[in-house]
Motif scaffolding. Structure first.
Motif, mmCIF file in Angstrom:
data_model
loop_
_atom_site.group_PDB
_atom_site.id
_atom_site.type_symbol
_atom_site.label_atom_id
_atom_site.label_comp_id
_atom_site.label_asym_id
_atom_site.label_seq_id
_atom_site.Cartn_x
_atom_site.Cartn_y
_atom_site.Cartn_z
ATOM 1 N N THR A 88 -3.321 3.652 2.102
ATOM 2 C CA THR A 88 -4.288 3.546 2.047
ATOM 3 C C THR A 88 -5.146 4.230 0.537
ATOM 4 O O THR A 88 -4.157 4.980 0.214
ATOM 5 C CB THR A 88 -5.410 4.204 3.508
ATOM 6 O OG1 THR A 88 -6.756 4.290 2.016
ATOM 7 C CG2 THR A 88 -5.121 5.504 4.034
ATOM 8 N N PRO A 89 -5.835 3.282 -0.251
ATOM 9 C CA PRO A 89 -6.086 4.295 -1.401
ATOM 10 C C PRO A 89 -6.262 5.709 -0.897
ATOM 11 O O PRO A 89 -6.570 6.651 -1.850
ATOM 12 C CB PRO A 89 -7.357 3.315 -2.202
ATOM 13 C CG PRO A 89 -7.642 2.225 -1.263
ATOM 14 C CD PRO A 89 -6.998 2.849 -0.184
ATOM 15 N N TYR A 115 -8.852 -6.642 2.623
ATOM 16 C CA TYR A 115 -9.722 -6.438 2.835
ATOM 17 C C TYR A 115 -10.830 -4.493 2.311
ATOM 18 O O TYR A 115 -9.905 -4.320 1.361
ATOM 19 C CB TYR A 115 -11.671 -6.519 4.849
ATOM 20 C CG TYR A 115 -10.942 -7.363 5.376
ATOM 21 C CD1 TYR A 115 -11.005 -8.877 4.615
ATOM 22 C CD2 TYR A 115 -9.947 -7.590 6.156
ATOM 23 C CE1 TYR A 115 -10.638 -9.485 4.663
ATOM 24 C CE2 TYR A 115 -9.283 -8.686 7.448
ATOM 25 C CZ TYR A 115 -10.232 -10.204 5.784
ATOM 26 O OH TYR A 115 -10.000 -10.669 7.156
ATOM 27 N N THR A 136 -6.911 -0.091 -8.402
ATOM 28 C CA THR A 136 -7.029 -0.317 -7.025
ATOM 29 C C THR A 136 -6.233 -2.461 -7.339
ATOM 30 O O THR A 136 -5.899 -2.817 -8.126
ATOM 31 C CB THR A 136 -8.778 -0.563 -7.232
ATOM 32 O OG1 THR A 136 -9.198 -0.062 -7.324
ATOM 33 C CG2 THR A 136 -8.573 -1.637 -6.122
ATOM 34 N N SER A 138 -5.580 -5.523 -3.955
ATOM 35 C CA SER A 138 -5.691 -6.441 -2.923
ATOM 36 C C SER A 138 -5.653 -5.903 -1.041
ATOM 37 O O SER A 138 -6.330 -5.991 -0.551
ATOM 38 C CB SER A 138 -5.655 -7.641 -3.615
ATOM 39 O OG SER A 138 -6.035 -8.176 -4.735
ATOM 40 N N GLY A 139 -4.637 -4.348 -1.294
ATOM 41 C CA GLY A 139 -4.667 -4.329 0.274
ATOM 42 C C GLY A 139 -3.091 -3.475 0.579
ATOM 43 O O GLY A 139 -3.108 -3.413 -0.685
ATOM 44 N N PRO A 143 2.135 -2.270 -0.998
ATOM 45 C CA PRO A 143 2.169 -0.069 -1.149
ATOM 46 C C PRO A 143 3.715 -0.329 -0.109
ATOM 47 O O PRO A 143 4.129 0.260 -0.257
ATOM 48 C CB PRO A 143 0.922 0.574 -0.243
ATOM 49 C CG PRO A 143 -0.291 -0.967 -1.791
ATOM 50 C CD PRO A 143 0.712 -1.794 -1.738
HETATM 51 C C1 9D3 Z 1 -14.870 0.751 -2.650
HETATM 52 C C2 9D3 Z 1 -13.331 1.279 -2.527
HETATM 53 N N1 9D3 Z 1 -12.367 0.935 -2.706
HETATM 54 C C3 9D3 Z 1 -11.412 2.345 -2.713
HETATM 55 C C4 9D3 Z 1 -11.024 2.436 -3.727
HETATM 56 C C5 9D3 Z 1 -11.948 -0.069 -1.128
HETATM 57 C C6 9D3 Z 1 -10.808 -0.555 -1.196
HETATM 58 C C7 9D3 Z 1 -10.246 -1.708 -2.045
HETATM 59 C C8 9D3 Z 1 -8.687 -1.965 -2.010
HETATM 60 C C9 9D3 Z 1 -9.890 -0.109 -0.383
HETATM 61 C C10 9D3 Z 1 -8.835 -1.319 0.242
HETATM 62 C C11 9D3 Z 1 -7.986 -2.054 -1.020
HETATM 63 C C12 9D3 Z 1 -7.219 -2.543 -1.049
HETATM 64 N N2 9D3 Z 1 -6.031 -1.179 -0.928
HETATM 65 C C13 9D3 Z 1 -4.786 -0.888 0.400
HETATM 66 O O1 9D3 Z 1 -5.465 -0.985 0.930
HETATM 67 C C14 9D3 Z 1 -3.958 0.770 -0.640
HETATM 68 C C15 9D3 Z 1 -3.754 0.515 -2.274
HETATM 69 C C16 9D3 Z 1 -4.587 0.550 -3.444
HETATM 70 O O2 9D3 Z 1 -5.085 -0.057 -3.428
HETATM 71 N N3 9D3 Z 1 -4.127 1.658 -4.920
HETATM 72 C C17 9D3 Z 1 -3.412 2.266 -4.194
HETATM 73 N N4 9D3 Z 1 -2.542 2.849 -2.653
HETATM 74 C C18 9D3 Z 1 -3.015 1.845 -1.788
HETATM 75 S S1 9D3 Z 1 -2.328 1.994 -0.366
HETATM 76 C C19 9D3 Z 1 -3.227 1.269 0.443
#
Ligand code: 9D3
Length: 428
Positions: A88-89, A115, A136, A138-139, A143
């Motif tokens: 997760t981010p 999502y 960011t 896409s999923g 990662p």
């Molecule tokens: C609206 C806020 N977004 C967070 C920056 C929502 C969001 C966007 C993209 C939530 C999840 C994602 C998908 N990214 C991942 O699941 C993810 C991830 C990433 O986007 N960047 C760095 N490491 C990871 S680990 C999982």
């Protein structure tokens, strides 16, 4: 055998990366296994829905907890104590150290989300949350692959004996040295002679030196955290020479009139002691009034050669840095003579300065660490340096500020804080 298990909505994304090169070989040799679990198989509903609208409204969809938790619980049941990690981010930043920790496990379950995120309640069913960096994606699939790749390389036997992970970049916290292969000359660029010398001691030293140089230039942050030999620690010290000038003229008074302030005993003593403590090379006391020079000289003399010099040796050492000067220009000329080139002028001001970008402490610190130029840090007494002095500076340093609605530090307090920001030790 180390077991990776990935829970994902896109199992096919994993077939190619896991089916090639080192990861493929390691699986063929039975060193590790990668199992990809299709999250949809854990949906109980007819339509196999995995996401839903967010409570409270807003953009995007949220991954439902039920299938994820069912998949996680199934993974936990099927084996002995796996470590379950949600990608997760918002997770802890992934690093080589984190990869080493995960390599100590026997089984790793990686949960990739899609999502806009997963239902918050999923968090309490995992052991860890990891992000691979501040951008960011896409999923969580890519990662998860990043984590698998980084961990797999650390498992015994995966890289073979010829390349141990310890030898590689990041293991001692430094960047890699330059590598070359044939031909000896390519479009006018030659392989460095040392690498052709056959002198393995020299080659080793050259590589270490290049690693240190490249890391220092490109990643001062890594350099500060690297494990360095005692004789390499000097590379962390700023190479630039920092001088200071305490200006009594031209400065403003509280009505923004240009005035000359009086020399004060305490400022000279305290700033000199701070300068000496942080390794500044000199402190100019700039004051055009000759009578005040006499006072300053007397203060200094007392400690340098008078009674105070035997009374307090350490004070003497600090005051040895003090130089008296009539004007700022004179101080600059003096420094130019001493250093063989004009110093970079860094002004300071607690007042807001319009129309100029200030140089942050960390940018200034990076400059001091990388260049060998002389720098002159200007400190204003009274109500601060005049706009004219500020406009002539090469940099205006970030102001020393707290978050409170009050900003009235003494010049000697501000000087000490600036010195700590620019030359103070960094934790290691
Ligand atoms: C609206 C806020 N977004 C967070 C920056 C929502 C969001 C966007 C993209 C939530 C999840 C994602 C998908 N990214 C991942 O699941 C993810 C991830 C990433 O986007 N960047 C760095 N490491 C990871 S680990 C999982």
């Amino acid at each position: 055998m180390y077991q990776f298990k990935v829970i994902t909505l896109f199992p096919k994304m994993f077939s190619s990366p896991m089916g090639h090169s080192i990861l493929k070989k390691a699986q063929d040799r039975g060193l590790l296994s990668v199992t990809v679990v299709d999250l949809r198989t854990y949906c109980k509903d007819r339509h196999r829905i995995t996401d839903d609208y967010p409570y409270g409204g807003g953009q995007g969809m949220v991954m439902k907890p039920e299938p994820l938790i069912a998949a996680i619980e199934d993974a936990r049941k099927k084996s002995t104590r796996p470590r379950v990690v949600l990608l997760t981010p918002r997770g802890r930043p992934f690093s080589q150290a984190e990869a080493s920790r995960l390599a100590q496990e026997n089984e790793l379950v990686l949960v990739s989300g899609r999502y806009e995120g997963v239902d918050e309640r999923v968090r309490s069913f995992v052991d860890d949350e990891i992000s691979i960096g501040d951008y960011t994606l896409s999923g969580g699939e890519i990662p998860a692959m990043v984590v698998i790749d980084a961990v797999a390389r650390l498992l015994p036997g995966v890289l073979g004996n010829e390349r141990s992970p310890e030898e590689e970049s990041f293991s001692d916290g430094l960047l890699e040295y330059p590598q070359y292969t044939r031909p000896e000359e390519f479009r006018g660029h030659r392989v460095p002679d040392v690498l052709l010398s056959g002198d393995h001691d020299r080659i080793k030293r050259w590589r270490r030196e290049m690693s240190l140089k490249i890391t220092r230039e490109r990643r001062p942050d890594l350099m500060r955290k690297a494990s360095l030999a005692p004789d390499e620690r000097r590379l962390l010290r700023p190479t630039a020479s920092l001088y200071m000038a305490l200006l009594h003229h031209p400065v403003y008074d509280k009505n923004k009139q240009v005035v000359t302030t009086a020399i004060t005993n305490m400022d000279i003593h305290d700033i000199a002691r701070s300068a000496r403590t942080y390794g500044a090379k000199g402190l100019y006391v700039v004051n055009p009034v000759k009578a005040l020079h006499k006072l300053a000289a007397k203060i200094i003399d007392h400690w340098e050669v008078g009674y105070g010099s035997t009374y307090n040796e350490t004070r003497k050492e600090a005051l040895a840095l003090v130089r008296l000067s009539d004007t700022l220009d004179q101080a600059i000329i003096d420094l130019e003579q001493e250093c063989g080139r004009r110093p970079v002028i860094v002004a300071t001001s607690a007042r807001p300065v319009e129309g100029v970008r200030r140089t942050s402490f960390s940018d200034m610190r990076d400059m001091l660490e990388r260049t060998s130029l002389p720098y002159l840090l200007l400190l204003g007494t009274g109500w601060g340096l005049t706009d004219e002095v500020l406009s002539q500076a090469d940099h205006i340093l970030q102001a020393v500020e707290g978050e409170a609605d009050y900003n009235h530090l003494s010049v000697r307090s501000a000087a000490a804080i600036m010195l700590h920001e620019l030359l103070g030790t960094v934790d290691n």
